[in-house]
Design an enzyme around this catalytic site. Sequence first.
Site, PDB file in Angstrom:
ATOM      1  N   GLU A   1       3.594  -7.648   8.058  1.00  0.00           N
ATOM      2  CA  GLU A   1       2.387  -8.203   7.621  1.00  0.00           C
ATOM      3  C   GLU A   1       2.544  -9.071   6.300  1.00  0.00           C
ATOM      4  O   GLU A   1       2.076  -8.979   5.389  1.00  0.00           O
ATOM      5  CB  GLU A   1       1.222  -6.968   6.834  1.00  0.00           C
ATOM      6  CG  GLU A   1       0.875  -6.353   8.096  1.00  0.00           C
ATOM      7  CD  GLU A   1      -0.333  -5.418   7.570  1.00  0.00           C
ATOM      8  OE1 GLU A   1      -0.673  -5.501   6.168  1.00  0.00           O
ATOM      9  OE2 GLU A   1      -0.872  -4.817   8.483  1.00  0.00           O
TER      10      GLU A   1
ATOM     11  N   GLU B   1       0.550  -0.578  13.933  1.00  0.00           N
ATOM     12  CA  GLU B   1      -0.174   0.319  13.194  1.00  0.00           C
ATOM     13  C   GLU B   1      -1.681   0.127  13.890  1.00  0.00           C
ATOM     14  O   GLU B   1      -2.091  -0.920  13.923  1.00  0.00           O
ATOM     15  CB  GLU B   1      -0.268  -0.354  11.794  1.00  0.00           C
ATOM     16  CG  GLU B   1       0.973  -0.157  11.039  1.00  0.00           C
ATOM     17  CD  GLU B   1       0.910  -0.572   9.478  1.00  0.00           C
ATOM     18  OE1 GLU B   1      -0.288  -0.644   9.147  1.00  0.00           O
ATOM     19  OE2 GLU B   1       1.765  -0.739   9.046  1.00  0.00           O
TER      20      GLU B   1
ATOM     21  N   TYR C   1      -6.918  -3.009  12.469  1.00  0.00           N
ATOM     22  CA  TYR C   1      -7.571  -1.766  12.066  1.00  0.00           C
ATOM     23  C   TYR C   1      -9.288  -2.382  12.326  1.00  0.00           C
ATOM     24  O   TYR C   1     -10.118  -2.041  11.469  1.00  0.00           O
ATOM     25  CB  TYR C   1      -7.465  -1.680  10.702  1.00  0.00           C
ATOM     26  CG  TYR C   1      -6.145  -1.277  10.169  1.00  0.00           C
ATOM     27  CD1 TYR C   1      -6.157   0.201  10.279  1.00  0.00           C
ATOM     28  CD2 TYR C   1      -5.058  -1.854  10.151  1.00  0.00           C
ATOM     29  CE1 TYR C   1      -4.868   0.695   9.940  1.00  0.00           C
ATOM     30  CE2 TYR C   1      -3.838  -1.287   9.822  1.00  0.00           C
ATOM     31  CZ  TYR C   1      -3.680  -0.087   9.698  1.00  0.00           C
ATOM     32  OH  TYR C   1      -2.636   0.527   9.492  1.00  0.00           O
TER      33      TYR C   1
ATOM     34  N   ASP D   1       0.828  -1.163   0.102  1.00  0.00           N
ATOM     35  CA  ASP D   1      -0.042  -0.052  -0.006  1.00  0.00           C
ATOM     36  C   ASP D   1       0.749   1.072  -0.011  1.00  0.00           C
ATOM     37  O   ASP D   1       0.641   2.140   1.028  1.00  0.00           O
ATOM     38  CB  ASP D   1      -0.939  -0.253   1.512  1.00  0.00           C
ATOM     39  CG  ASP D   1      -1.763   1.116   1.410  1.00  0.00           C
ATOM     40  OD1 ASP D   1      -2.439   1.436   0.273  1.00  0.00           O
ATOM     41  OD2 ASP D   1      -2.170   1.604   2.605  1.00  0.00           O
TER      42      ASP D   1
END
Length: 619
Positions: A430, A531, A495, A188
């Site tokens: 990740e 994160e 998230y 990303d």
Amino acid sequence: MKKMAILFWVCCTTAGYAQEFTVADPAMIGLFPQQNEIRNTLNLSGIWKFRKDSLEVGEQDKWQGGLQDFRPIAVPGSWNEQFTDSRDYLGLAWYETETFVPAAWRGQRIFLRVGSANYAAKVWVNGQPVGRHEGGHLPFAFEIGSRVQWGAPNRITIQVENKLSPARVPTGNVTGGFFSSYPKANYDFFPYAGLHRDVWLYSLPATASIRDITVKTGFNGATGSIELKVAADGAVKGGKAVISGNGRRFESPLNFVNNTATATIAIPDVRLWSPEDPFLYQIDVTIGDAKATLDHYALETGVRTVSVTDKELLLNGKPIFLKGFGKHEDFPIFGRGVANPVIVKDFSLMKWVGANSFRTSHYPYDETYMQMADREGFLIIDEIPAVGLYFHGDASELAQRQAMCRQYINELINRDKNHPSVIMWNVANEPMPADLNINGGSRGREASPESMAAFRDLFALVKEKDNTRLATVVGVMGGPAEWLGLGDIICINRYYGWYTHTGDLAGGVKILEMELDGLHKQFNKPIIITEFGADTYPGMHADEPEMYSEEFQTQFIKAYLDVAAARDFVAGMHVWAFADFKTGQGIIRFSGMNYKGVFTRDRRPKAAAHYLRSRWTGE
Ligand code: GCB
């Protein structure tokens, strides 16, 4: 190390010529080029010549003999941002500059050092092949003395290639990858290409020179210790190390056996390095004898230790909580090119907000970041470019990625091993299991034997190279917990409330709490959330917090910080992200941007930045 250098032959049968390129040796990047009374440096940054080579004919057509039909380009900088027709161009491109090598350098060994060429590079000097390197974000150097012309301009040619491929790290062009963006990066952020950092010429004395210095620090009570290992090239017998700082001076002789010397120097009443007092000692290493100094290298170091308990991260034996961000090297027009004013501004904003740490997501940053962090007292999680890694599919690609990760670890630790700011090495961000299901939390999912073997291998390499810092892998939502357990400390990106429980922050927080408690019970190691965050369009407001509004981002961050504050095993919280940054185009990335920054891309604070400042500084 010459013995490690492998000669690589590229035979171009159609053109009937052979070219010899040395593969860059990671052992050559340990010491940043330095100007002093013996060593010399010349920064070649500036406007270079540039030409795209989409048909890949340049080498055959001997573009290394002098670039025709070129246009100007700034080095450092990404080529994607400097023109009106190259944003998505990721093929071959050529860079060229000319320089005189100063006459005073004659008789010395001459090197060319490229700070970062993304992704692969080949280098020629005066049309002669010099070397090649694969992998962005890390420097490489070649000895070029035999190619140099004295008293005449020297042409430096660098071919850079940035194709996205599943065999590379980071991966691209992956079928069914998680981020469906254009260009087809499997991660990303925008796959910027080009010469992103300074290009240096430097010289070392010919008779004998210092090749590398490794510093390890510790303390016992009020007495600090600095352990030095110095590697030298050439005919060297002796030397000395002088440590100065805090009004004191300590000296130790260096006796070389097989071109290596070690010394441990005690520092009574040591002044330890920490974010509150980032005190640096200067170490001057010289080789030679009383009559002549053959070489000299100076570096700064902080005396500090890093360790963990089952619940806490310890700096100098005392608990420390990481407050900070995941970042990117990203700025309009510069792209991923190093921009010193942006670096300085970022440190001042991180201080303003009360942060004490950051992660070099998702690749190693320019050396200036590391020096600044040492001086400003920031703690760094230092990351190799292994983002979007996976272990299923083609076995030969998997082997290539693994070899690349090993090379990155080698290069990164060689480059950054002496920075007190670096407290942790991260071997991947990740990594993706074949069966990722972000709704499932991380518990109960099984890691494949291939992936466990790959991570064990990377962790073993990290520990073999540096047993003074922590090692970790940053886990994805829904990824296998077993991977996390291999590290010294658990790092996870979460998230809930954004990608899952979308808009339902209360629901997201519940699963976060459950997962944190479960992970700590399972592994008995401290946890850092590396994160968490929400895309936020600056200036968007809502009275009841709603996704994309500044209020929602603030609420999201507050909720996560509250969850962490209620758990004594959470050792740090890194908000994603420090600033908005460029991505590929995709349906979840409005205008090719990730808006999870608490600062805008041009570094204006959103409401969340003000909230963090009040929470982290009490002001
Ligand atoms: C992640 C990635 C990061 C992305 C972020 C996001 O987990 O590590 O590179 O930018 O999520 O915003 O989706």
